[in-house]
Design an enzyme around this catalytic site. Structure first.
Site, PDB file in Angstrom:
ATOM      1  N   ARG A   1      44.915  52.717  40.605  1.00 39.70           N
ATOM      2  CA  ARG A   1      44.929  53.978  41.329  1.00 39.70           C
ATOM      3  C   ARG A   1      45.552  53.872  42.711  1.00 39.70           C
ATOM      4  O   ARG A   1      45.934  54.874  43.285  1.00 39.70           O
ATOM      5  CB  ARG A   1      43.527  54.568  41.359  1.00 39.70           C
ATOM      6  CG  ARG A   1      43.148  55.081  39.980  1.00 39.70           C
ATOM      7  CD  ARG A   1      41.676  55.392  39.855  1.00 39.70           C
ATOM      8  NE  ARG A   1      41.301  55.462  38.459  1.00 39.70           N
ATOM      9  CZ  ARG A   1      40.997  54.428  37.696  1.00 39.70           C
ATOM     10  NH1 ARG A   1      41.016  53.208  38.192  1.00 39.70           N
ATOM     11  NH2 ARG A   1      40.675  54.575  36.431  1.00 39.70           N
TER      12      ARG A   1
ATOM     13  N   GLU B   1      31.758  42.074  37.891  1.00 39.60           N
ATOM     14  CA  GLU B   1      30.410  42.101  37.338  1.00 39.60           C
ATOM     15  C   GLU B   1      30.251  41.135  36.169  1.00 39.60           C
ATOM     16  O   GLU B   1      29.228  40.475  36.046  1.00 39.60           O
ATOM     17  CB  GLU B   1      30.095  43.528  36.894  1.00 39.60           C
ATOM     18  CG  GLU B   1      28.708  43.688  36.337  1.00 39.60           C
ATOM     19  CD  GLU B   1      28.434  45.107  35.895  1.00 39.60           C
ATOM     20  OE1 GLU B   1      27.309  45.340  35.458  1.00 39.60           O
ATOM     21  OE2 GLU B   1      29.325  45.958  35.982  1.00 39.60           O
TER      22      GLU B   1
END
Length: 193
Positions: free
Chosen positions: A65, A102
């Site tokens: 993005r 994560e």
């Protein structure tokens, strides 16, 4: 209404997506509204021009993005745009930096020679943002953990550039990710704990 309040009102919010306890903040509604997009770009360019007496040489945009607004900001400033991509997406020789996510380690790459020694750089990351009570950010560590932004800073150093600032649309200061960065961080919208 201030620019920041207006842009915050434009963000899409999806509670409990993609899992319970996580709120998904979506920047795409801003991109669908020409006035909101112009407001966002103008705000970010104004921030940069007010902070620095000389324009930055390079705007680095992070996959993916950061590619949406990074080139527009670079063009407005008369700066170069350099993408930082996930591993295996760029041709030619690349510098590599790893960062923890994560569920393991990821890698960012930048083409060698994309930044010249001594050039000044601003890093722009405009991810969709997830945050929640468990503070596990599934799709983006944005300014949450600072991992991807710190990896971009490492790539800039490898090329001999100097990072002036990291710019984000949304920040999560309670997670202290900005403390991992080697230059100041700026975010327009602050997500609450």
């Amino acid at each position: 209404m201030s620019d920041v309040a207006f842009l915050k009102s434009c963000l899409g919010q999806y509670p409990d997506w993609p899992k319970k306890g996580v709120t998904f903040l979506d920047i795409f509604p801003i991109l669908r509204d020409p006035y909101a997009l112009e407001t966002l770009v103008t705000h970010l360019v104004s921030h940069i021009t007010q902070q620095y007496t000389t324009k930055p040489d390079v705007i680095v945009g992070l996959d993916a993005r950061g590619f949406l607004l990074g080139p527009i900001i670079a063009m407005r400033l008369g700066a170069a745009f350099v993408p930082v991509r996930k591993a295996g997406k760029l041709p030619g020789q690349c510098e590599v930096a790893e960062f923890e996510k994560e569920y393991g380690v990821d890698r960012f790459e930048m083409q060698k020679g994309a930044i010249k020694p001594g050039q000044t750089v601003i890093v722009f990351e405009a991810h969709l943002l997830l945050y929640g009570g468990d503070r596990r950010l599934t799709y983006s560590d944005l300014i949450a953990t600072g991992g991807s932004a710190a990896a971009a800073g490492e790539l800039i150093k490898k090329e001999g550039g100097k990072t002036l600032e990291y710019i984000f649309i949304v920040g999560l200061p309670f997670l202290k990710g900005h403390e991992r960065l080697d230059a100041p961080a700026y975010w327009m919208v602050e997500a609450e704990d």
